[in-house]
Design an enzyme around this catalytic site. Structure first.
Site, PDB file in Angstrom:
ATOM      1  N   LYS A 210       0.845  -1.199   0.000  1.00  0.00           N
ATOM      2  CA  LYS A 210       0.000   0.000   0.000  1.00  0.00           C
ATOM      3  C   LYS A 210       0.880   1.249   0.000  1.00  0.00           C
ATOM      4  O   LYS A 210       1.793   1.382   0.829  1.00  0.00           O
ATOM      5  CB  LYS A 210      -0.882   0.036   1.267  1.00  0.00           C
ATOM      6  CG  LYS A 210      -1.937  -1.043   1.290  1.00  0.00           C
ATOM      7  CD  LYS A 210      -2.635  -1.097   2.640  1.00  0.00           C
ATOM      8  CE  LYS A 210      -3.799  -0.152   2.733  1.00  0.00           C
ATOM      9  NZ  LYS A 210      -4.584  -0.397   3.979  1.00  0.00           N
TER      10      LYS A 210
HETATM   11  O1  G3P Z   1      -7.411   0.235   5.622  1.00  0.00           O
HETATM   12  C1  G3P Z   1      -7.588   1.548   5.931  1.00  0.00           C
HETATM   13  C2  G3P Z   1      -8.970   2.055   6.009  1.00  0.00           C
HETATM   14  O2  G3P Z   1      -9.856   1.014   6.011  1.00  0.00           O
HETATM   15  C3  G3P Z   1      -9.181   3.026   7.118  1.00  0.00           C
HETATM   16  O3  G3P Z   1     -10.265   2.666   7.887  1.00  0.00           O
HETATM   17  O4  G3P Z   1     -11.736   2.701   9.827  1.00  0.00           O
HETATM   18  O5  G3P Z   1      -9.573   3.939   9.913  1.00  0.00           O
HETATM   19  O6  G3P Z   1     -11.434   4.782   8.502  1.00  0.00           O
HETATM   20  P1  G3P Z   1     -10.787   3.588   9.106  1.00  0.00           P
END
Ligand code: G3P
Length: 221
Positions: free
Chosen positions: A87
């Site tokens: 990533k």
């Molecule tokens: O993988 C990264 C992304 O899913 C971020 O998720 O829950 O931190 O907004 P969140």
């Protein structure tokens, strides 16, 4: 389509992989720190719990081009590089790094996407996957709608990049992306459990069992 677990919680990953055809796991720096373990331990445990057919998707931490390239090499050596995806964030340095990392033969997921326009540039830079942060985008507008539109935009141009929608907070958001034909999603364990464990199903099964037992005195066929 591919369905990933967005987590580094090894027990949750083990639990869900035991009954769902999961295609792999995505992590990010915050997810790894939340595990309370060293990054290498997390990667070792992921290699133990997942088969080589299930992808491990891990993120660079450095913010500069050279650091991203060096860390991409390091991440790509996990499990001998088998089904590893690196990533890279869609910053200026990241957009510069994406084609360079791709040129090394590494599969790239462009991450930290908050707008379809950032996703467009990451696709044009050659990323294999694009991870728009659906729920976070909802703070600025119609996050779900923008990501659905992105799926169609990429198809119109014939880009090979696949949308891997991320950052979900509820089943409805996931449902709308799946209904749009989104080629990949990554979802946290709680939301995956909510997708599967509908209370109505449990009530219906309890009723069937109660009726059967009352009629035949047993709970088997
Ligand atoms: O993988 C990264 C992304 O899913 C971020 O998720 O829950 O931190 O907004 P969140």
């Amino acid at each position: 389509m591919e369905f990933f677990i967005d987590s580094a919680d090894i027990e949750a990953i083990r639990e869900l992989c035991a009954f769902l055809p999961i295609d792999g796991v995505t992590t990010n720096p915050t997810i790894i720190t939340k595990s309370g373990k060293e990054p290498q331990q997390v990667f070792d445990e992921l290699c133990e719990v997942l088969t080589e057919d299930q992808k491990i998707i891990a993120q660079v931490v450095s913010a500069d081009y050279d650091g991203m390239l060096a860390e991409a090499d390091k991440l790509a050596s996990i499990r001998g590089g088998k089904n590893i995806v690196v990533k890279i964030p869609v910053t200026r340095e990241g957009l510069r790094a994406i084609p360079a990392v791709k040129a090394k033969g590494i599969t790239v997921l462009a991450t930290g996407i908050y707008s379809p326009d950032q996703a467009f540039w990451a696709a044009k830079a050659g990323a294999d996957y694009l991870a728009p942060y659906v729920n976070r985008m909802c703070s600025y507008g119609d996050g779900v709608g923008q990501v659905v539109e992105l799926v169609h935009t990429l198809a119109q141009y014939g880009f090979e990049a696949k949308v891997c929608a991320a950052s979900f907070k509820n089943v409805d958001q996931v449902h709308k992306l799946l209904a749009s034909g989104c080629p990949a999603v990554t979802v946290n364990p709680d939301t995956i459990r909510d997708m599967v464990d509908h209370p109505g199903t449990a009530i219906a099964m309890d009723e069937f069992a109660a009726h059967w037992e009352k009629a035949y005195g047993r709970t088997t066929l």
